[in-house]
Design a protein around this motif. Structure first.
Motif, PDB file in Angstrom:
ATOM      1  N   MET A   1       0.843  -1.194   0.000  1.00 20.75           N
ATOM      2  CA  MET A   1       0.000   0.000   0.000  1.00 20.75           C
ATOM      3  C   MET A   1       0.881   1.248   0.000  1.00 20.75           C
ATOM      4  SD  MET A   1      -2.943   1.203   2.708  1.00 20.75           S
ATOM      5  CE  MET A   1      -4.001  -0.187   2.243  1.00 20.75           C
ATOM      6  N   LEU A   2       0.483   2.237  -0.759  1.00 19.38           N
ATOM      7  CA  LEU A   2       1.249   3.475  -0.855  1.00 19.38           C
ATOM      8  C   LEU A   2       1.174   4.256   0.444  1.00 19.38           C
ATOM      9  CD1 LEU A   2       0.127   4.592  -4.421  1.00 19.38           C
ATOM     10  CD2 LEU A   2       2.308   3.545  -3.789  1.00 19.38           C
ATOM     11  N   ASP A   3       2.293   4.866   0.831  1.00 19.33           N
ATOM     12  CA  ASP A   3       2.360   5.660   2.051  1.00 19.33           C
ATOM     13  C   ASP A   3       2.141   7.133   1.693  1.00 19.33           C
ATOM     14  OD1 ASP A   3       3.538   5.581   5.076  1.00 19.33           O
ATOM     15  OD2 ASP A   3       4.127   7.415   4.026  1.00 19.33           O
ATOM     16  N   ALA A   4       1.156   7.761   2.343  1.00 18.14           N
ATOM     17  CA  ALA A   4       0.793   9.143   2.007  1.00 18.14           C
ATOM     18  C   ALA A   4       1.923  10.116   2.314  1.00 18.14           C
ATOM     19  CB  ALA A   4      -0.472   9.542   2.769  1.00 18.14           C
ATOM     20  N   ARG A   5       2.686   9.868   3.380  1.00 16.53           N
ATOM     21  CA  ARG A   5       3.781  10.785   3.724  1.00 16.53           C
ATOM     22  C   ARG A   5       4.895  10.723   2.681  1.00 16.53           C
ATOM     23  NH1 ARG A   5       4.678   8.536   9.635  1.00 16.53           N
ATOM     24  NH2 ARG A   5       4.287   6.654   8.394  1.00 16.53           N
ATOM     25  N   ARG A   6       5.198   9.520   2.210  1.00 15.63           N
ATOM     26  CA  ARG A   6       6.237   9.398   1.185  1.00 15.63           C
ATOM     27  C   ARG A   6       5.775  10.015  -0.142  1.00 15.63           C
ATOM     28  NH1 ARG A   6       8.127   4.922   4.393  1.00 15.63           N
ATOM     29  NH2 ARG A   6       6.551   3.419   3.777  1.00 15.63           N
ATOM     30  N   MET A   7       4.474   9.971  -0.393  1.00 12.68           N
ATOM     31  CA  MET A   7       3.956  10.636  -1.596  1.00 12.68           C
ATOM     32  C   MET A   7       4.175  12.143  -1.527  1.00 12.68           C
ATOM     33  SD  MET A   7       0.413   8.515  -2.270  1.00 12.68           S
ATOM     34  CE  MET A   7      -0.157   9.671  -3.519  1.00 12.68           C
ATOM     35  N   GLN A   8       4.076  12.713  -0.339  1.00 11.70           N
ATOM     36  CA  GLN A   8       4.320  14.142  -0.191  1.00 11.70           C
ATOM     37  C   GLN A   8       5.800  14.471  -0.409  1.00 11.70           C
ATOM     38  OE1 GLN A   8       1.838  16.269  -0.090  1.00 11.70           O
ATOM     39  NE2 GLN A   8       0.416  14.520   0.010  1.00 11.70           N
ATOM     40  N   VAL A   9       6.679  13.556  -0.005  1.00  5.79           N
ATOM     41  CA  VAL A   9       8.109  13.727  -0.280  1.00  5.79           C
ATOM     42  C   VAL A   9       8.349  13.726  -1.786  1.00  5.79           C
ATOM     43  CG1 VAL A   9      10.390  12.683  -0.036  1.00  5.79           C
ATOM     44  CG2 VAL A   9       8.842  12.767   1.927  1.00  5.79           C
ATOM     45  N   LEU A  10       7.728  12.766  -2.488  1.00  7.23           N
ATOM     46  CA  LEU A  10       7.853  12.729  -3.952  1.00  7.23           C
ATOM     47  C   LEU A  10       7.337  14.024  -4.567  1.00  7.23           C
ATOM     48  CD1 LEU A  10       8.340  11.245  -6.660  1.00  7.23           C
ATOM     49  CD2 LEU A  10       5.991  10.359  -6.448  1.00  7.23           C
ATOM     50  N   ARG A  11       6.269  14.506  -4.087  1.00  6.00           N
ATOM     51  CA  ARG A  11       5.703  15.777  -4.581  1.00  6.00           C
ATOM     52  C   ARG A  11       6.717  16.915  -4.447  1.00  6.00           C
ATOM     53  NH1 ARG A  11       1.281  19.139  -1.172  1.00  6.00           N
ATOM     54  NH2 ARG A  11       0.837  20.820  -2.659  1.00  6.00           N
ATOM     55  N   ALA A  12       7.409  16.955  -3.295  1.00  6.48           N
ATOM     56  CA  ALA A  12       8.402  18.003  -3.079  1.00  6.48           C
ATOM     57  C   ALA A  12       9.578  17.862  -4.036  1.00  6.48           C
ATOM     58  CB  ALA A  12       8.891  17.968  -1.635  1.00  6.48           C
ATOM     59  N   VAL A  13       9.995  16.623  -4.318  1.00  8.75           N
ATOM     60  CA  VAL A  13      11.105  16.387  -5.245  1.00  8.75           C
ATOM     61  C   VAL A  13      10.719  16.830  -6.643  1.00  8.75           C
ATOM     62  CG1 VAL A  13      12.534  14.620  -6.335  1.00  8.75           C
ATOM     63  CG2 VAL A  13      12.082  14.524  -3.866  1.00  8.75           C
ATOM     64  N   VAL A  14       9.530  16.468  -7.080  1.00 10.74           N
ATOM     65  CA  VAL A  14       9.068  16.831  -8.422  1.00 10.74           C
ATOM     66  C   VAL A  14       8.934  18.337  -8.542  1.00 10.74           C
ATOM     67  CG1 VAL A  14       7.142  16.651 -10.043  1.00 10.74           C
ATOM     68  CG2 VAL A  14       7.930  14.620  -8.805  1.00 10.74           C
ATOM     69  N   ALA A  15       8.397  18.981  -7.500  1.00 11.55           N
ATOM     70  CA  ALA A  15       8.215  20.434  -7.551  1.00 11.55           C
ATOM     71  C   ALA A  15       9.552  21.162  -7.569  1.00 11.55           C
ATOM     72  CB  ALA A  15       7.389  20.891  -6.340  1.00 11.55           C
ATOM     73  N   GLY A  16      10.563  20.646  -6.807  1.00 10.66           N
ATOM     74  CA  GLY A  16      11.865  21.313  -6.753  1.00 10.66           C
ATOM     75  C   GLY A  16      12.821  20.900  -7.842  1.00 10.66           C
ATOM     76  N   GLY A  17      12.560  19.765  -8.478  1.00 10.11           N
ATOM     77  CA  GLY A  17      13.407  19.305  -9.575  1.00 10.11           C
ATOM     78  C   GLY A  17      14.646  18.566  -9.146  1.00 10.11           C
ATOM     79  N   SER A  18      14.816  18.356  -7.813  1.00 10.10           N
ATOM     80  CA  SER A  18      16.013  17.639  -7.383  1.00 10.10           C
ATOM     81  C   SER A  18      15.824  17.110  -5.969  1.00 10.10           C
ATOM     82  CB  SER A  18      17.256  18.543  -7.419  1.00 10.10           C
ATOM     83  OG  SER A  18      17.162  19.553  -6.416  1.00 10.10           O
ATOM     84  N   ILE A  19      16.651  16.112  -5.634  1.00  7.23           N
ATOM     85  CA  ILE A  19      16.630  15.553  -4.288  1.00  7.23           C
ATOM     86  C   ILE A  19      17.094  16.599  -3.275  1.00  7.23           C
ATOM     87  CG2 ILE A  19      17.645  13.812  -2.763  1.00  7.23           C
ATOM     88  CD1 ILE A  19      15.737  12.546  -4.695  1.00  7.23           C
TER      89      ILE A  19
END
Length: 298
Positions: A1-19
């Protein structure tokens, strides 16, 4: 099952363009962000990011989850706002149950006062004569106005509080000799035939009336039992006997009867409010209880 908190981390990476940008914005180390993304990719079963120069960009799956993370953040914000409204008593639903005659002079003014104070809170109102406390105990209702007898009923998860002791009044046909008196001793009715609703059959009302008759030294001679207080007034008006009815029932009177107070002793009906513990301290609940108390006092 997908973790909602980790999805928010992915969102931040995509929005910022980098780790590294996500690590700076979220206050984590880059390695911690990478670990979160690796775990999320394992949960998703596919790659979510791909390297581009010194940064990263989302795969189709990564773009999908980042978009859903944005929607999820909005839903959580809405839920927080709705919960805040509920806690403050600005919205929501209160399920209220009450017995028949409470719907004459107690519930209507209380509801009017409550709605004036909290118009966004919806009241689910229902009249129930039997099993009313059980609805609160099972969670089908939040608040119930009930009549209690000698003992106050208890139920797990339910708070039962006294509201008012309501007197019974004497209902007489026009022209009866006692109509000229304002207050009548109960013992003087020993020889009178009584027309009663179902109050003497069983339950807390029957207990209260039997105790009063016993204290006055007689057992009433019941000429007729009817299904309700107003129909009983019709038989009293026809001269078939006298009646004893709670004050709320005498708010609506048959034109052929008069009402007088009873004393020595004064029969009473003990009215309580049962409230689910889980909502008892919410602002909307307290407002409704205050409105019921004010209506009972009036």
């Amino acid at each position: 099952m997908l973790d909602a908190r980790r999805m928010q981390v992915l969102r931040a990476v995509v929005a910022g363009g980098s780790i590294s940008s996500a690590a700076t914005n979220l206050g984590y180390t880059p390695s911690a962000i990478s670990q979160q993304i690796t775990t999320l990719e394992r949960e998703a079963g596919t790659a979510l990011l791909e390297k581009v120069g010194r940064g990263v960009r989302p795969t189709a799956a990564g773009r999908l989850l980042a978009e859903r993370a944005t929607e999820l953040a909005g839903l959580l914000a809405d839920a927080d706002a709705e919960l805040a409204d509920l806690r403050a008593g600005r919205t929501g639903v209160l399920r209220v149950r009450y017995f028949n005659t409470a719907g004459v002079g107690l519930i209507p003014p209380a509801v009017a006062k409550f709605r004036a104070e909290r118009p966004e809170v919806r009241l689910d109102l229902k009249m129930i004569d039997e099993g009313i406390l059980g609805e609160v105990a099972t969670g089908e209702a939040d608040i119930a106005v009930i009549v209690v007898g000698r003992d106050v009923p208890r139920a797990r998860g339910v708070r039962v509080e006294h509201l008012v002791d309501e007197p019974y009044h004497l209902v007489l046909p026009l022209g009866h000799p006692l109509c000229d008196e304002e207050r009548i001793d109960l013992a003087r009715l020993a020889d009178e035939p009584f027309v009663l609703g179902d109050a003497m059959r069983a339950g807390p009302c029957a207990e209260s009336l039997r105790d009063a008759f016993g204290a006055a030294g007689f057992t009433p001679r019941i000429a007729l039992e009817t299904g309700g207080d107003y129909s009983a007034q019709g038989f009293v008006a026809a001269g078939l006997g006298v009646g004893l009815q709670p004050r709320l029932a005498t708010r609506v009177l048959h034109p052929g009867v008069v009402v007088r107070e009873v004393r020595r002793p004064e029969p009473i009906r003990r009215i309580h409010v049962a409230t689910r513990e889980t909502v008892a301290d919410q602002p909307a609940t307290r407002s409704l209880l205050a409105a019921l108390t004010a209506a009972a006092g009036a």
